[in-house]
Design an enzyme around this catalytic site. Sequence first.
Site, PDB file in Angstrom:
ATOM      1  N   GLU A  25     -13.154  12.962  50.721  1.00  0.00           N
ATOM      2  CA  GLU A  25     -13.014  12.427  52.076  1.00  0.00           C
ATOM      3  C   GLU A  25     -11.613  11.874  52.271  1.00  0.00           C
ATOM      4  O   GLU A  25     -11.035  11.277  51.363  1.00  0.00           O
ATOM      5  CB  GLU A  25     -14.047  11.324  52.315  1.00  0.00           C
ATOM      6  N   ASP A  63     -24.101  11.889  46.609  1.00  0.00           N
ATOM      7  CA  ASP A  63     -23.256  11.514  47.748  1.00  0.00           C
ATOM      8  C   ASP A  63     -22.508  10.193  47.531  1.00  0.00           C
ATOM      9  O   ASP A  63     -23.039   9.259  46.935  1.00  0.00           O
ATOM     10  CB  ASP A  63     -24.147  11.395  48.992  1.00  0.00           C
ATOM     11  N   SER A  93     -25.609  10.436  62.423  1.00  0.00           N
ATOM     12  CA  SER A  93     -26.759   9.848  63.110  1.00  0.00           C
ATOM     13  C   SER A  93     -26.365   9.214  64.437  1.00  0.00           C
ATOM     14  O   SER A  93     -27.207   9.082  65.335  1.00  0.00           O
ATOM     15  CB  SER A  93     -27.426   8.790  62.220  1.00  0.00           C
ATOM     16  N   HIS A 146     -19.547  13.111  58.294  1.00  0.00           N
ATOM     17  CA  HIS A 146     -20.394  12.000  57.879  1.00  0.00           C
ATOM     18  C   HIS A 146     -20.725  11.140  59.100  1.00  0.00           C
ATOM     19  O   HIS A 146     -20.090  11.236  60.140  1.00  0.00           O
ATOM     20  CB  HIS A 146     -19.667  11.147  56.838  1.00  0.00           C
ATOM     21  N   GLY A 147     -21.717  10.279  58.964  1.00  0.00           N
ATOM     22  CA  GLY A 147     -22.067   9.373  60.049  1.00  0.00           C
ATOM     23  C   GLY A 147     -22.607  10.073  61.277  1.00  0.00           C
ATOM     24  O   GLY A 147     -22.445   9.590  62.404  1.00  0.00           O
ATOM     25  N   THR A 193     -29.001   7.315  58.520  1.00  0.00           N
ATOM     26  CA  THR A 193     -29.566   6.245  59.351  1.00  0.00           C
ATOM     27  C   THR A 193     -30.656   6.759  60.285  1.00  0.00           C
ATOM     28  O   THR A 193     -31.642   6.053  60.539  1.00  0.00           O
ATOM     29  CB  THR A 193     -28.448   5.568  60.168  1.00  0.00           C
ATOM     30  N   ASP A 204     -15.944   9.902  46.331  1.00  0.00           N
ATOM     31  CA  ASP A 204     -15.390   9.094  47.407  1.00  0.00           C
ATOM     32  C   ASP A 204     -14.352   8.097  46.897  1.00  0.00           C
ATOM     33  O   ASP A 204     -14.690   7.010  46.426  1.00  0.00           O
ATOM     34  CB  ASP A 204     -16.520   8.351  48.118  1.00  0.00           C
TER      35      ASP A 204
END
Length: 284
Positions: free
Chosen positions: A136, A84, A214, A211-212, A236, A106
């Site tokens: 991304e 990742d 959490s 993504h992100g 997270t 990325d």
Amino acid sequence: MPLAATGELVTWAATERTAVAAFNIITLEHVEAVVAGAESVNAPVILQVSENAVKFRGGRLLPLARAATAAAEQASVPVALHLDHVQSDGLLRQAPDAGFSSVMYDASRLPYAENLTATRTAVQWAHDQGLWIEAELGEVGGKNGRPPLDAHAPAARTDPAEARAFVADSGVDALAVAIGSVHAMTTRTAALDHDLLKRLASALDVPLVLHGSSGLPDTELTTAVTGGITKVNFGTALNLAMTGAIRDFLIAHPKAVDSRAYLTVAREAVTEEVARIMRVVRAG
């Protein structure tokens, strides 16, 4: 069972109109907890190792990758291994021999043209190795003389027309889109732009990745899956569960010295959180 392929799991999720959950792992306890959580809900899962996690482990990819592979081979559900947020070409080239079937390359920090060039080169190499590759795209650079807005910034958004051109020109297999989620959130208060997600899903013919995740309330997450997100990343949330359990244990047992005691409760907490998240994702 043998390691599953990320591309196959994501394709399955798209066919079933659901999403596959992907969890970033840092320690062996993360690995064991994610696999146990997936087994408890009888669902496939993706174990993700980020470039930052590799740096934390002294730049060595293989120890954690080998542990994840061993856990996957003993799992009762399909488990895939994904590298990742790779920015280093050197790390990218370690992926095949380390058991990874996929990579998220990325270059989103770069202006559009540079992101495209770097990603296209990575895609060509990855496809030659049989790797499935994700990229991304956030807000492109150069508008009114402004620098690019990092795809992880709170205000970042992916433009559907630019995304369509980017996918066509780069050849990526999946695209992580910026629709309002933010990395490293410790509160579940993020709100997604679901109208933008709808337009992205209509514009693109590759799986969409979030993504992100959490930082999302359950309702936002399930609506995102219904709206076209096919791979959902979490990191997270696991660290919150692990650290919270360890903190509580050490407060309750201030004289404890055996790390197995607090790592046991930490692993159990992460297992429960993984199972909870996967139930939410499957409900989408």
